[in-house]
Write a protein that holds these residues in place. Structure first.
Motif, short mmCIF file in Angstrom:
data_model
loop_
_atom_site.label_atom_id
_atom_site.label_comp_id
_atom_site.label_asym_id
_atom_site.label_seq_id
_atom_site.Cartn_x
_atom_site.Cartn_y
_atom_site.Cartn_z
N SER A 406 0.80 -1.23 0.00
CA SER A 406 0.00 0.00 0.00
C SER A 406 0.83 1.27 0.00
O SER A 406 0.35 2.34 -0.38
CB SER A 406 -0.93 0.01 1.22
OG SER A 406 -0.16 0.08 2.42
N GLY A 407 2.08 1.18 0.45
CA GLY A 407 2.91 2.37 0.54
C GLY A 407 2.57 3.25 1.73
O GLY A 407 3.07 4.39 1.82
N ILE A 408 1.74 2.79 2.66
CA ILE A 408 1.40 3.58 3.85
C ILE A 408 2.64 3.75 4.72
O ILE A 408 3.36 2.78 5.01
CB ILE A 408 0.27 2.90 4.65
CG1 ILE A 408 -1.04 2.98 3.86
CG2 ILE A 408 0.09 3.55 6.02
CD1 ILE A 408 -2.19 2.22 4.50
N VAL A 409 2.92 4.97 5.14
CA VAL A 409 4.08 5.28 5.97
C VAL A 409 3.85 4.72 7.36
O VAL A 409 2.83 5.01 8.00
CB VAL A 409 4.33 6.80 6.04
CG1 VAL A 409 5.52 7.10 6.94
CG2 VAL A 409 4.54 7.37 4.65
N VAL A 410 4.79 3.91 7.85
CA VAL A 410 4.63 3.27 9.16
C VAL A 410 5.72 3.65 10.15
O VAL A 410 5.69 3.24 11.31
CB VAL A 410 4.57 1.73 9.03
CG1 VAL A 410 3.28 1.31 8.34
CG2 VAL A 410 5.79 1.19 8.30
N GLY A 411 6.70 4.44 9.72
CA GLY A 411 7.74 4.83 10.67
C GLY A 411 8.84 5.61 10.00
O GLY A 411 8.90 5.73 8.77
N GLY A 412 9.71 6.16 10.84
CA GLY A 412 10.83 6.92 10.31
C GLY A 412 11.84 7.25 11.38
O GLY A 412 11.56 7.18 12.59
N VAL A 413 13.03 7.62 10.93
CA VAL A 413 14.13 8.01 11.81
C VAL A 413 14.79 9.24 11.21
O VAL A 413 14.98 9.31 9.98
CB VAL A 413 15.19 6.89 11.95
CG1 VAL A 413 16.30 7.29 12.91
CG2 VAL A 413 14.54 5.59 12.41
N VAL A 414 15.14 10.20 12.05
CA VAL A 414 15.87 11.38 11.59
C VAL A 414 17.05 11.60 12.52
O VAL A 414 16.88 11.64 13.75
CB VAL A 414 14.99 12.64 11.57
CG1 VAL A 414 15.82 13.85 11.12
CG2 VAL A 414 13.78 12.46 10.67
N VAL A 415 18.23 11.74 11.96
CA VAL A 415 19.41 12.16 12.71
C VAL A 415 19.88 13.47 12.08
O VAL A 415 20.33 13.50 10.93
CB VAL A 415 20.54 11.11 12.65
CG1 VAL A 415 21.79 11.62 13.36
CG2 VAL A 415 20.08 9.80 13.29
N ALA A 416 19.72 14.55 12.83
CA ALA A 416 20.03 15.89 12.30
C ALA A 416 19.87 16.91 13.41
O ALA A 416 19.24 16.63 14.44
CB ALA A 416 19.06 16.23 11.16
#
Length: 466
Positions: A406-416
């Motif tokens: 489906s391409g549904i966004v289920v998570g993420g990580v940002v280092v910045a």
């Protein structure tokens, strides 16, 4: 009118009080330290204010690259001024919360409280002991919320003395910065303070019992930050457990489990917290308490005793001020008959205030690698981002996870830098079941770091179209 007693005035307690007051309940908050509790007066607000001072120092690093020359003038940190600002802002924030509660009609009692004897009917007797020395008295309430927070864990072989061996609540009383700080514990708190003191020019040794810092965070993110720490001169002792810390002359000596010793001027103990549940009369009242002393609650903050709720760090659900506040609100909505959705931890964003910051939301890399959650992913280094180039940002990345079909966004990580702000678009995507197509079609500012979020979504969208 419903009568509610809240024991503890931290984020869980004061946010619950505001909700209950808005719903016309008679609300009493009992808090020993002051409005905002330990979070505002001793923990989260002070530590992030301290980190803000270290960020100012960081902004002066490597300025020659930008054509800005300091003519060799050294940057100095006035510890007394930094600590005074930390305490001043904590008190100011506490005062703002106090004023907000009073305006809402909440009764504030400075003191402690515990559950009393069982009563007839659908009420709970709370024994209140005012801090001004007046005699104990009882309040009968239909609903009680336990929101007493947690306290820094102390080891019998490393007892803090407030001078050389410190908890994170004691560092703001130091007259000057440490000459060499040894941080025991490489979790979130240990990493944040190690990062801040390093930025202020203090030699730092970080003792980590695991093979990397922040072992419970995203591995790619934690290793990226560890590389930054080492590049800036921090000594990191991985797979090293501290057995004891003692004062030796004008410094400290840390004994590791393998027999090695490490010496420094000060030691900061960052080995976790314990819930403040020991003197609340919970067991006598029949409230279930789990391992470690944490109050057992469900997803609407109920304990096993009808009418008794608990929220925040004393529950051990997730030690974040944002989660504590939501637990407290949910408790009041539920108790007062409002429609309420159970707590959803999958959509909770968390941030580590190191330099650079580390923010996460939704499913983790471990979830994906273990097969627990099927997902596709992409990771883009910030080094390829135009705004990052302009700002001289060589470290960091964005990572995005989506459902395979489906391409549904289920998570993420940002280092910045300011990852705590950059995670918000991903959090909204996870919360609202957005697809990478929708994220990819969102026009971002150019140049901006958020452009990398849209670019990550476009790369995942391309995979979806293949």
């Amino acid at each position: 009118m419903s009568r509610i007693v809240i024991i503890g005035g931290g984020p869980a307690g004061y946010e619950a009080a505001l909700v209950a007051a808005q719903l016309d309940a008679d609300v009493t908050v009992v808090e020993a330290d002051g409005a905002g509790g330990a979070c505002v007066l001793h923990d989260c607000v002070p530590s992030k204010t301290f980190i803000a001072s270290s960020d100012v120092v960081t902004n002066y690093r490597d300025t020659d690259e930008f054509g800005i020359h300091s003519d060799g003038l050294a940057i100095t940190v006035d510890a007394a001024a930094v600590h005074a600002r930390v305490k001043r802002l904590a008190l100011a924030q506490s005062g703002d919360i106090h004023a907000k509660l009073v305006k809402a009609g909440v009764t504030l009692v400075k003191g402690t409280a515990r559950l009393g004897e069982d009563t007839l009917g659908h009420t709970h007797r709370v024994r209140v002991r005012p801090g001004d020395g007046d005699g104990e008295y009882a309040i009968d309430a239909g609903t009680v919320l336990i929101a007493t927070g947690a306290t820094p864990r102390r080891l019998p072989t490393a007892v803090p003395d407030g001078e050389r061996i410190l908890t994170w609540r004691q560092v703001y009383d130091l007259p000057k910065l440490p000459e060499h700080l040894i941080v025991i514990g490489s979790g979130v708190t240990g990493a944040e303070f190690a990062s801040s003191y390093l930025a202020m020019g203090v030699p730092v040794t970080l003792v980590s019992s695991r093979d990397r810092v922040m072992p419970h965070e995203d591995a790619d993110a934690a290793m990226a930050i560890e590389r930054v720490f080492r590049a800036r001169g921090m000594t990191i002792l991985n797979n090293s457990r501290a057995d004891a810390v003692k004062r030796v002359g004008d410094g400290v000596e840390v004994t590791l489990s393998d027999g090695r010793t490490v010496t420094g001027s000060h030691a900061l103990m960052a080995v976790g917290s314990i819930p403040n549940t020991a003197d609340l009369g919970l067991t006598e009242y029949g409230v279930a308490v789990g391992p470690g002393g944490y109050v057992t609650v469900d997803r609407v903050s109920r304990t096993n005793v009808p009418g008794v709720y608990a929220a925040g760090d004393c529950t051990g659900v997730l030690p974040l001020a944002s989660v504590a506040a939501m637990q407290g609100r949910i408790a009041m909505w539920h108790a007062l008959g409002e429609a309420v959705a159970p707590l959803r931890l999958r959509t909770v964003a968390a941030n580590v205030f190191t330099d650079p910051e580390l923010a996460t939301v939704g499913v983790s890399q471990d979830d994906v690698d273990s097969g627990k959650v099927p997902a596709r992913q992409v990771m883009l280094p910030l080094a390829g981002n135009a705004r990052a180039k302009m700002a001289g940002l060589d470290d960091g990345f964005v990572k995005l996870f989506c459902r395979p079909a489906s391409g549904i966004v289920v998570g993420g990580v940002v280092v910045a830098p300011r990852a705590s702000e950059l995670i918000m678009p991903i959090t909204m995507a996870v919360e609202n079941h957005m697809t990478v197509n929708q994220l990819a079609h969102t026009i971002t500012i150019y140049p901006s770091l958020t452009g990398s979020l849209a670019e990550a979504a476009r790369q995942l969208m391309q995979h979806e179209l293949e």
